[in-house]
Design a protein around this motif. Structure first.
Motif, PDB file in Angstrom:
ATOM      1  N   ALA A 131     -69.277   8.910 -49.154  1.00 49.30           N
ATOM      2  CA  ALA A 131     -67.853   8.958 -48.825  1.00 49.30           C
ATOM      3  C   ALA A 131     -67.122   9.992 -49.680  1.00 49.30           C
ATOM      4  O   ALA A 131     -66.263  10.730 -49.175  1.00 49.30           O
ATOM      5  CB  ALA A 131     -67.233   7.578 -49.019  1.00 49.30           C
ATOM      6  N   PHE A 132     -67.455  10.068 -50.956  1.00 44.86           N
ATOM      7  CA  PHE A 132     -66.820  11.043 -51.853  1.00 44.86           C
ATOM      8  C   PHE A 132     -67.029  12.465 -51.335  1.00 44.86           C
ATOM      9  O   PHE A 132     -66.073  13.237 -51.198  1.00 44.86           O
ATOM     10  CB  PHE A 132     -67.380  10.900 -53.276  1.00 44.86           C
ATOM     11  N   PHE A 133     -68.264  12.805 -51.024  1.00 48.11           N
ATOM     12  CA  PHE A 133     -68.549  14.172 -50.576  1.00 48.11           C
ATOM     13  C   PHE A 133     -67.973  14.453 -49.190  1.00 48.11           C
ATOM     14  O   PHE A 133     -67.517  15.561 -48.916  1.00 48.11           O
ATOM     15  CB  PHE A 133     -70.049  14.459 -50.638  1.00 48.11           C
ATOM     16  N   ARG A 134     -67.955  13.458 -48.309  1.00 49.04           N
ATOM     17  CA  ARG A 134     -67.334  13.646 -46.990  1.00 49.04           C
ATOM     18  C   ARG A 134     -65.850  13.931 -47.143  1.00 49.04           C
ATOM     19  O   ARG A 134     -65.284  14.746 -46.425  1.00 49.04           O
ATOM     20  CB  ARG A 134     -67.564  12.437 -46.111  1.00 49.04           C
ATOM     21  N   SER A 135     -65.215  13.249 -48.084  1.00 47.36           N
ATOM     22  CA  SER A 135     -63.799  13.461 -48.334  1.00 47.36           C
ATOM     23  C   SER A 135     -63.530  14.880 -48.827  1.00 47.36           C
ATOM     24  O   SER A 135     -62.601  15.546 -48.358  1.00 47.36           O
ATOM     25  CB  SER A 135     -63.298  12.442 -49.357  1.00 47.36           C
ATOM     26  N   PHE A 188     -56.472  14.712 -53.776  1.00 43.81           N
ATOM     27  CA  PHE A 188     -55.744  13.645 -54.457  1.00 43.81           C
ATOM     28  C   PHE A 188     -54.385  14.184 -54.885  1.00 43.81           C
ATOM     29  O   PHE A 188     -54.287  15.251 -55.488  1.00 43.81           O
ATOM     30  CB  PHE A 188     -56.561  13.181 -55.659  1.00 43.81           C
ATOM     31  N   SER A 189     -53.335  13.435 -54.596  1.00 42.16           N
ATOM     32  CA  SER A 189     -51.964  13.880 -54.877  1.00 42.16           C
ATOM     33  C   SER A 189     -51.579  13.745 -56.345  1.00 42.16           C
ATOM     34  O   SER A 189     -50.597  14.346 -56.771  1.00 42.16           O
ATOM     35  CB  SER A 189     -50.985  13.078 -54.029  1.00 42.16           C
ATOM     36  N   GLY A 190     -52.299  12.952 -57.077  1.00 43.35           N
ATOM     37  CA  GLY A 190     -51.951  12.707 -58.471  1.00 43.35           C
ATOM     38  C   GLY A 190     -51.088  11.470 -58.641  1.00 43.35           C
ATOM     39  O   GLY A 190     -50.817  11.033 -59.753  1.00 43.35           O
ATOM     40  N   GLU A 191     -50.660  10.903 -57.529  1.00 42.56           N
ATOM     41  CA  GLU A 191     -49.872   9.666 -57.547  1.00 42.56           C
ATOM     42  C   GLU A 191     -50.754   8.526 -58.058  1.00 42.56           C
ATOM     43  O   GLU A 191     -51.846   8.316 -57.533  1.00 42.56           O
ATOM     44  CB  GLU A 191     -49.402   9.366 -56.128  1.00 42.56           C
ATOM     45  N   PRO A 192     -50.312   7.788 -59.080  1.00 35.13           N
ATOM     46  CA  PRO A 192     -51.134   6.687 -59.604  1.00 35.13           C
ATOM     47  C   PRO A 192     -51.462   5.656 -58.524  1.00 35.13           C
ATOM     48  O   PRO A 192     -50.610   5.306 -57.712  1.00 35.13           O
ATOM     49  CB  PRO A 192     -50.265   6.069 -60.689  1.00 35.13           C
ATOM     50  N   ILE A 193     -52.698   5.197 -58.513  1.00 36.63           N
ATOM     51  CA  ILE A 193     -53.113   4.149 -57.583  1.00 36.63           C
ATOM     52  C   ILE A 193     -53.681   2.988 -58.389  1.00 36.63           C
ATOM     53  O   ILE A 193     -54.218   3.176 -59.472  1.00 36.63           O
ATOM     54  CB  ILE A 193     -54.143   4.655 -56.539  1.00 36.63           C
ATOM     55  N   SER A 194     -53.550   1.804 -57.826  1.00 35.93           N
ATOM     56  CA  SER A 194     -54.031   0.603 -58.499  1.00 35.93           C
ATOM     57  C   SER A 194     -55.496   0.363 -58.140  1.00 35.93           C
ATOM     58  O   SER A 194     -55.824   0.143 -56.984  1.00 35.93           O
ATOM     59  CB  SER A 194     -53.190  -0.593 -58.061  1.00 35.93           C
ATOM     60  N   LEU A 195     -56.347   0.430 -59.123  1.00 37.92           N
ATOM     61  CA  LEU A 195     -57.776   0.169 -58.917  1.00 37.92           C
ATOM     62  C   LEU A 195     -58.010  -1.308 -59.228  1.00 37.92           C
ATOM     63  O   LEU A 195     -58.428  -1.678 -60.311  1.00 37.92           O
ATOM     64  CB  LEU A 195     -58.623   1.085 -59.800  1.00 37.92           C
ATOM     65  N   GLY A 222     -56.679  13.695 -66.869  1.00 36.99           N
ATOM     66  CA  GLY A 222     -57.460  13.038 -67.911  1.00 36.99           C
ATOM     67  C   GLY A 222     -58.489  12.103 -67.304  1.00 36.99           C
ATOM     68  O   GLY A 222     -58.623  11.990 -66.081  1.00 36.99           O
ATOM     69  N   SER A 223     -59.181  11.381 -68.141  1.00 41.18           N
ATOM     70  CA  SER A 223     -60.279  10.509 -67.735  1.00 41.18           C
ATOM     71  C   SER A 223     -59.858   9.460 -66.703  1.00 41.18           C
ATOM     72  O   SER A 223     -60.493   9.303 -65.659  1.00 41.18           O
ATOM     73  CB  SER A 223     -60.862   9.840 -68.978  1.00 41.18           C
ATOM     74  N   LYS A 224     -58.795   8.710 -66.982  1.00 43.16           N
ATOM     75  CA  LYS A 224     -58.359   7.648 -66.066  1.00 43.16           C
ATOM     76  C   LYS A 224     -57.844   8.231 -64.757  1.00 43.16           C
ATOM     77  O   LYS A 224     -58.047   7.656 -63.693  1.00 43.16           O
ATOM     78  CB  LYS A 224     -57.278   6.780 -66.714  1.00 43.16           C
ATOM     79  N   GLU A 225     -57.174   9.367 -64.830  1.00 43.74           N
ATOM     80  CA  GLU A 225     -56.665  10.000 -63.616  1.00 43.74           C
ATOM     81  C   GLU A 225     -57.818  10.548 -62.765  1.00 43.74           C
ATOM     82  O   GLU A 225     -57.760  10.525 -61.539  1.00 43.74           O
ATOM     83  CB  GLU A 225     -55.672  11.115 -63.947  1.00 43.74           C
ATOM     84  N   LEU A 226     -58.869  11.034 -63.420  1.00 40.30           N
ATOM     85  CA  LEU A 226     -60.051  11.497 -62.679  1.00 40.30           C
ATOM     86  C   LEU A 226     -60.721  10.328 -61.969  1.00 40.30           C
ATOM     87  O   LEU A 226     -61.214  10.470 -60.843  1.00 40.30           O
ATOM     88  CB  LEU A 226     -61.045  12.200 -63.599  1.00 40.30           C
ATOM     89  N   GLU A 227     -60.726   9.153 -62.615  1.00 40.57           N
ATOM     90  CA  GLU A 227     -61.267   7.961 -61.962  1.00 40.57           C
ATOM     91  C   GLU A 227     -60.444   7.637 -60.717  1.00 40.57           C
ATOM     92  O   GLU A 227     -60.996   7.303 -59.669  1.00 40.57           O
ATOM     93  CB  GLU A 227     -61.257   6.771 -62.920  1.00 40.57           C
ATOM     94  N   GLN A 228     -59.141   7.763 -60.812  1.00 36.75           N
ATOM     95  CA  GLN A 228     -58.281   7.513 -59.660  1.00 36.75           C
ATOM     96  C   GLN A 228     -58.524   8.545 -58.560  1.00 36.75           C
ATOM     97  O   GLN A 228     -58.542   8.202 -57.382  1.00 36.75           O
ATOM     98  CB  GLN A 228     -56.811   7.510 -60.073  1.00 36.75           C
ATOM     99  N   ALA A 229     -58.732   9.797 -58.944  1.00 36.68           N
ATOM    100  CA  ALA A 229     -59.031  10.843 -57.954  1.00 36.68           C
ATOM    101  C   ALA A 229     -60.345  10.529 -57.254  1.00 36.68           C
ATOM    102  O   ALA A 229     -60.455  10.632 -56.021  1.00 36.68           O
ATOM    103  CB  ALA A 229     -59.089  12.209 -58.633  1.00 36.68           C
ATOM    104  N   TRP A 230     -61.358  10.141 -58.027  1.00 38.15           N
ATOM    105  CA  TRP A 230     -62.650   9.776 -57.441  1.00 38.15           C
ATOM    106  C   TRP A 230     -62.480   8.611 -56.468  1.00 38.15           C
ATOM    107  O   TRP A 230     -62.976   8.648 -55.343  1.00 38.15           O
ATOM    108  CB  TRP A 230     -63.649   9.418 -58.552  1.00 38.15           C
ATOM    109  N   ALA A 231     -61.746   7.581 -56.893  1.00 36.83           N
ATOM    110  CA  ALA A 231     -61.524   6.406 -56.047  1.00 36.83           C
ATOM    111  C   ALA A 231     -60.757   6.775 -54.776  1.00 36.83           C
ATOM    112  O   ALA A 231     -61.058   6.261 -53.693  1.00 36.83           O
ATOM    113  CB  ALA A 231     -60.776   5.333 -56.829  1.00 36.83           C
ATOM    114  N   ALA A 232     -59.796   7.670 -54.891  1.00 36.18           N
ATOM    115  CA  ALA A 232     -59.034   8.106 -53.718  1.00 36.18           C
ATOM    116  C   ALA A 232     -59.936   8.850 -52.740  1.00 36.18           C
ATOM    117  O   ALA A 232     -59.826   8.678 -51.521  1.00 36.18           O
ATOM    118  CB  ALA A 232     -57.865   8.989 -54.148  1.00 36.18           C
ATOM    119  N   HIS A 233     -60.845   9.666 -53.259  1.00 35.33           N
ATOM    120  CA  HIS A 233     -61.787  10.385 -52.389  1.00 35.33           C
ATOM    121  C   HIS A 233     -62.749   9.409 -51.702  1.00 35.33           C
ATOM    122  O   HIS A 233     -63.059   9.577 -50.522  1.00 35.33           O
ATOM    123  CB  HIS A 233     -62.568  11.439 -53.179  1.00 35.33           C
ATOM    124  N   VAL A 234     -63.211   8.405 -52.428  1.00 32.10           N
ATOM    125  CA  VAL A 234     -64.099   7.406 -51.819  1.00 32.10           C
ATOM    126  C   VAL A 234     -63.347   6.663 -50.720  1.00 32.10           C
ATOM    127  O   VAL A 234     -63.874   6.468 -49.622  1.00 32.10           O
ATOM    128  CB  VAL A 234     -64.662   6.426 -52.879  1.00 32.10           C
TER     129      VAL A 234
END
Length: 115
Positions: free
Chosen positions: A34-38, A45-52, A83-95
């Motif tokens: 899913a990440f690579f398809r995205s 990723f817009s950079g808008e914080p998302i709740s994981l 940063g680290s947490k924002e990259l996790e959010q970007a990854w999650a948004a791509h998934v």
């Protein structure tokens, strides 16, 4: 660099688990696809914080497997300011974005024919 423990949104986790029950493909492998398809689709990723808020907390080696370096390199390329947490959010948004094209498959054959 991504954190060692990573989470997804609860809704995304449920879709990954449902896909596993239909196809047998584990959530971590489906998340990689899913990440690579995205990324291929052009989503950014817009950079808008998302709740994981998902309960499935896996280490990044389990989530990313042998693709860990590739995923982190691509995330740093597209989002150098995060940063680290924002990259996790970007990854999650791509998934989350990528799973939309995979979640309707009802068999492994149908799943594998999408590639």
């Amino acid at each position: 660099m991504l954190p060692n423990r990573m989470h997804l949104k609860k809704q995304t986790e449920e879709q990954l688990k449902r896909l596993k029950s239909h196809t047998g493909v584990t959530p971590n492998v489906s998340a990689r696809i899913a990440f690579f398809r995205s990324l291929e689709s052009g989503y950014r990723f817009s950079g808008e914080p998302i709740s994981l808020d998902g309960g499935l907390s896996l280490d990044k080696v389990t989530w990313l497997g042998d693709l860990e370096l590739a995923v982190e390199t691509l995330l740093r390329k597209y989002y150098p300011e995060l940063g680290s947490k924002e990259l996790e959010q970007a990854w999650a948004a791509h998934v989350e974005d990528g799973i939309a094209s995979l979640r309707s498959h009802k068999s492994l054959t149908g799943f594998s024919n999408t590639f």
